[in-house]
Design a protein around this motif. Structure first.
Motif, PDB file in Angstrom:
ATOM      1  N   PRO A  57       0.799  -1.227   0.000  1.00  0.00           N
ATOM      2  CA  PRO A  57       0.000   0.000   0.000  1.00  0.00           C
ATOM      3  C   PRO A  57       0.833   1.280   0.000  1.00  0.00           C
ATOM      4  O   PRO A  57       2.000   1.287   0.400  1.00  0.00           O
ATOM      5  CB  PRO A  57      -0.779  -0.111   1.306  1.00  0.00           C
ATOM      6  CG  PRO A  57       0.179  -0.817   2.229  1.00  0.00           C
ATOM      7  CD  PRO A  57       0.971  -1.771   1.355  1.00  0.00           C
ATOM      8  N   PHE A  58       0.205   2.363  -0.457  1.00  0.00           N
ATOM      9  CA  PHE A  58       0.736   3.717  -0.286  1.00  0.00           C
ATOM     10  C   PHE A  58      -0.458   4.660  -0.168  1.00  0.00           C
ATOM     11  O   PHE A  58      -1.609   4.255  -0.348  1.00  0.00           O
ATOM     12  CB  PHE A  58       1.659   4.115  -1.440  1.00  0.00           C
ATOM     13  CG  PHE A  58       1.002   4.215  -2.788  1.00  0.00           C
ATOM     14  CD1 PHE A  58       0.710   5.446  -3.353  1.00  0.00           C
ATOM     15  CD2 PHE A  58       0.686   3.067  -3.522  1.00  0.00           C
ATOM     16  CE1 PHE A  58       0.116   5.548  -4.597  1.00  0.00           C
ATOM     17  CE2 PHE A  58       0.084   3.158  -4.771  1.00  0.00           C
ATOM     18  CZ  PHE A  58      -0.208   4.402  -5.305  1.00  0.00           C
ATOM     19  N   PHE A  59      -0.199   5.926   0.175  1.00  0.00           N
ATOM     20  CA  PHE A  59      -1.282   6.873   0.465  1.00  0.00           C
ATOM     21  C   PHE A  59      -1.514   7.833  -0.696  1.00  0.00           C
ATOM     22  O   PHE A  59      -0.567   8.343  -1.292  1.00  0.00           O
ATOM     23  CB  PHE A  59      -0.953   7.687   1.719  1.00  0.00           C
ATOM     24  CG  PHE A  59      -1.052   6.881   2.992  1.00  0.00           C
ATOM     25  CD1 PHE A  59      -2.232   6.831   3.708  1.00  0.00           C
ATOM     26  CD2 PHE A  59       0.033   6.150   3.444  1.00  0.00           C
ATOM     27  CE1 PHE A  59      -2.334   6.082   4.869  1.00  0.00           C
ATOM     28  CE2 PHE A  59      -0.055   5.399   4.602  1.00  0.00           C
ATOM     29  CZ  PHE A  59      -1.239   5.362   5.315  1.00  0.00           C
ATOM     30  N   TYR A  60      -2.795   8.079  -0.960  1.00  0.00           N
ATOM     31  CA  TYR A  60      -3.205   9.005  -2.008  1.00  0.00           C
ATOM     32  C   TYR A  60      -4.140  10.059  -1.429  1.00  0.00           C
ATOM     33  O   TYR A  60      -4.959   9.758  -0.553  1.00  0.00           O
ATOM     34  CB  TYR A  60      -3.968   8.280  -3.104  1.00  0.00           C
ATOM     35  CG  TYR A  60      -3.253   8.185  -4.422  1.00  0.00           C
ATOM     36  CD1 TYR A  60      -2.660   9.294  -5.009  1.00  0.00           C
ATOM     37  CD2 TYR A  60      -3.172   6.970  -5.094  1.00  0.00           C
ATOM     38  CE1 TYR A  60      -2.008   9.188  -6.221  1.00  0.00           C
ATOM     39  CE2 TYR A  60      -2.527   6.852  -6.315  1.00  0.00           C
ATOM     40  CZ  TYR A  60      -1.951   7.975  -6.872  1.00  0.00           C
ATOM     41  OH  TYR A  60      -1.297   7.874  -8.075  1.00  0.00           O
ATOM     42  N   GLY A  61      -4.028  11.278  -1.935  1.00  0.00           N
ATOM     43  CA  GLY A  61      -4.919  12.335  -1.469  1.00  0.00           C
ATOM     44  C   GLY A  61      -5.257  13.323  -2.563  1.00  0.00           C
ATOM     45  O   GLY A  61      -4.531  13.461  -3.554  1.00  0.00           O
ATOM     46  N   PHE A  62      -6.381  14.011  -2.375  1.00  0.00           N
ATOM     47  CA  PHE A  62      -6.782  15.115  -3.251  1.00  0.00           C
ATOM     48  C   PHE A  62      -6.457  16.403  -2.506  1.00  0.00           C
ATOM     49  O   PHE A  62      -7.141  16.761  -1.546  1.00  0.00           O
ATOM     50  CB  PHE A  62      -8.265  15.023  -3.588  1.00  0.00           C
ATOM     51  CG  PHE A  62      -8.621  13.779  -4.360  1.00  0.00           C
ATOM     52  CD1 PHE A  62      -8.262  13.656  -5.697  1.00  0.00           C
ATOM     53  CD2 PHE A  62      -9.294  12.730  -3.759  1.00  0.00           C
ATOM     54  CE1 PHE A  62      -8.579  12.510  -6.415  1.00  0.00           C
ATOM     55  CE2 PHE A  62      -9.619  11.588  -4.465  1.00  0.00           C
ATOM     56  CZ  PHE A  62      -9.262  11.471  -5.796  1.00  0.00           C
ATOM     57  N   HIS A  63      -5.422  17.085  -2.943  1.00  0.00           N
ATOM     58  CA  HIS A  63      -4.861  18.191  -2.175  1.00  0.00           C
ATOM     59  C   HIS A  63      -5.058  19.534  -2.865  1.00  0.00           C
ATOM     60  O   HIS A  63      -5.186  19.615  -4.090  1.00  0.00           O
ATOM     61  CB  HIS A  63      -3.359  17.963  -1.955  1.00  0.00           C
ATOM     62  CG  HIS A  63      -3.032  16.635  -1.365  1.00  0.00           C
ATOM     63  ND1 HIS A  63      -3.147  16.371  -0.014  1.00  0.00           N
ATOM     64  CD2 HIS A  63      -2.588  15.479  -1.944  1.00  0.00           C
ATOM     65  CE1 HIS A  63      -2.782  15.116   0.219  1.00  0.00           C
ATOM     66  NE2 HIS A  63      -2.449  14.564  -0.923  1.00  0.00           N
ATOM     67  N   VAL A  64      -5.061  20.582  -2.049  1.00  0.00           N
ATOM     68  CA  VAL A  64      -5.004  21.964  -2.532  1.00  0.00           C
ATOM     69  C   VAL A  64      -3.868  22.660  -1.794  1.00  0.00           C
ATOM     70  O   VAL A  64      -3.387  22.176  -0.765  1.00  0.00           O
ATOM     71  CB  VAL A  64      -6.331  22.718  -2.303  1.00  0.00           C
ATOM     72  CG1 VAL A  64      -7.438  22.156  -3.184  1.00  0.00           C
ATOM     73  CG2 VAL A  64      -6.740  22.692  -0.838  1.00  0.00           C
ATOM     74  N   GLY A  65      -3.464  23.800  -2.325  1.00  0.00           N
ATOM     75  CA  GLY A  65      -2.359  24.529  -1.725  1.00  0.00           C
ATOM     76  C   GLY A  65      -2.815  25.662  -0.835  1.00  0.00           C
ATOM     77  O   GLY A  65      -3.995  25.764  -0.463  1.00  0.00           O
TER      78      GLY A  65
END
Length: 345
Positions: free
Chosen positions: A259-267
């Motif tokens: 596994p690894f981690f995924y995200g929906f990011h903003v700055g």
């Protein structure tokens, strides 16, 4: 009568101006977010579309547009040079960016603004599938030495993660690039002997993976017990996912994946209060998101924990948006050791 007519017409004009012109004016006040994600048909694109639909409804002061790209790597690069407002970032990509290596080698000189982490959506877990007829020929991943393997599209994080795991086991395979729609025929025809299979949130395979599994006979190739021990000794986690999640007979009860981690990011262009509010809105609608896409099952089960784990996995590589830091503090999940990693502080 003439004065009354002019007065009535003036009043009607004002009502029309408010009723017709007022709506576009309100919509114009919504802040546009061009949120890039992975390619159409990928798990990231499917999940982002579900998330966007909910956020656009619950946060009308923002207007979110989903922009598919060749892969998550392109979204991080695009944000860093000012092309996008939001991006689809993984811990492995943030690590490469920080170290100026791998797929980001030489990119540091082009960075106009630093990405930050703001919302972790799920883990993604990668493994391998082979032809069912060949399954008994392989005792583990090491038997793919010198064989043609499609570990995923070249820029994708799933490929980088699977390659990292295979490199930890010194599996010197031959990488073959394959169009996603041709994976099944490439496997059955012998162009490749194995390909990446992966799930999102330990529950939801990518659409193209499901299509490949339904189009030809595929068996999961789990790493051997010795290989699992070697992966863990190298600091790589493994998880076991129920094979039924893949909607096909893979010849095993559980599929062993990395596994690894995924995200929906903003700055930082999105203020602390808005990111904090976004996180609380996502938490409040986690059940809805999980119904629309099983990938969100992890945030439904424990939104705070997936944020904490995501930060822990990447805090040394990428700073934390103050809105996410505030969210974790309020849920007693923030570590004081991370204080100097808050963006903008």
């Amino acid at each position: 009568m003439r004065r009354l007519l002019f007065t009535t017409m003036g009043g009607l004009a004002m009502v029309l101006a408010l009723g017709i012109g007022g709506i576009p004016q309100a919509q114009a006040q919504a802040q546009e977010l061009r949120w890039a994600t992975s390619a159409v048909g990928s798990a990231g694109h499917r999940a982002k579309v579900a998330l966007m639909a909910m956020l656009n409804r619950e946060m009308p002061d923002y207007s979110i547009t989903v922009l598919p790209t060749p892969g998550a790597l392109a979204t991080v690069r695009g944000y860093a040079v000012g092309q996008f407002d939001g991006y689809y970032g993984a811990d492995i990509a943030f690590g490469e960016l920080a170290a100026n290596e791998g797929r980001f080698r030489g990119f540091r000189d082009q960075v106009q603004r630093e990405p930050v982490q703001s919302f972790w959506a799920y883990t993604m877990e990668v493994g391998l599938g082979v032809r069912t007829a060949d399954r008994d020929r392989f005792g583990g991943w090491g038997d793919l030495e010198d064989r043609p393997v499609f570990t995923g599209p070249a820029p994708w994080d799933v490929r980088a993660t699977l390659e990292r795991a295979m490199n930890a086991l010194d599996v010197g395979h031959r990488y073959v690039e394959v169009d996603l729609g041709l994976v099944a025929s490439s496997l059955s025809g012998g162009t490749i002997d194995a390909f990446v299979i992966y799930s999102t949130g330990e529950a939801s395979p990518a659409p193209w993976v499901i299509e490949a599994l339904l189009s030809t006979d595929v068996a999961a190739l789990n790493p051997s017990a010795d290989e699992i021990a070697r992966l863990e000794a190298a600091g790589l986690e493994v998880v076991r996912v129920d094979a039924e999640a893949f909607q096909a007979d893979l010849g095993v009860d559980e599929v062993v994946l990395a596994p690894f981690f995924y995200g929906f990011h903003v700055g930082l262009e999105v203020p602390e209060d808005d990111v904090y509010r976004m996180l609380t809105v996502i938490e409040a609608h986690a059940d809805e998101l999980a119904r629309s896409d099983a990938a969100f099952r992890q945030i439904r089960d424990d939104m705070v924990e997936i944020q904490r784990r995501g930060v822990a996995a990447s805090v040394d590589s990428v700073r934390v948006h103050p809105g996410l830091a505030r969210y974790l503090r309020e849920h007693d999940a923030w570590k004081e050791d991370w204080d100097d990693r808050i963006a903008g502080s």
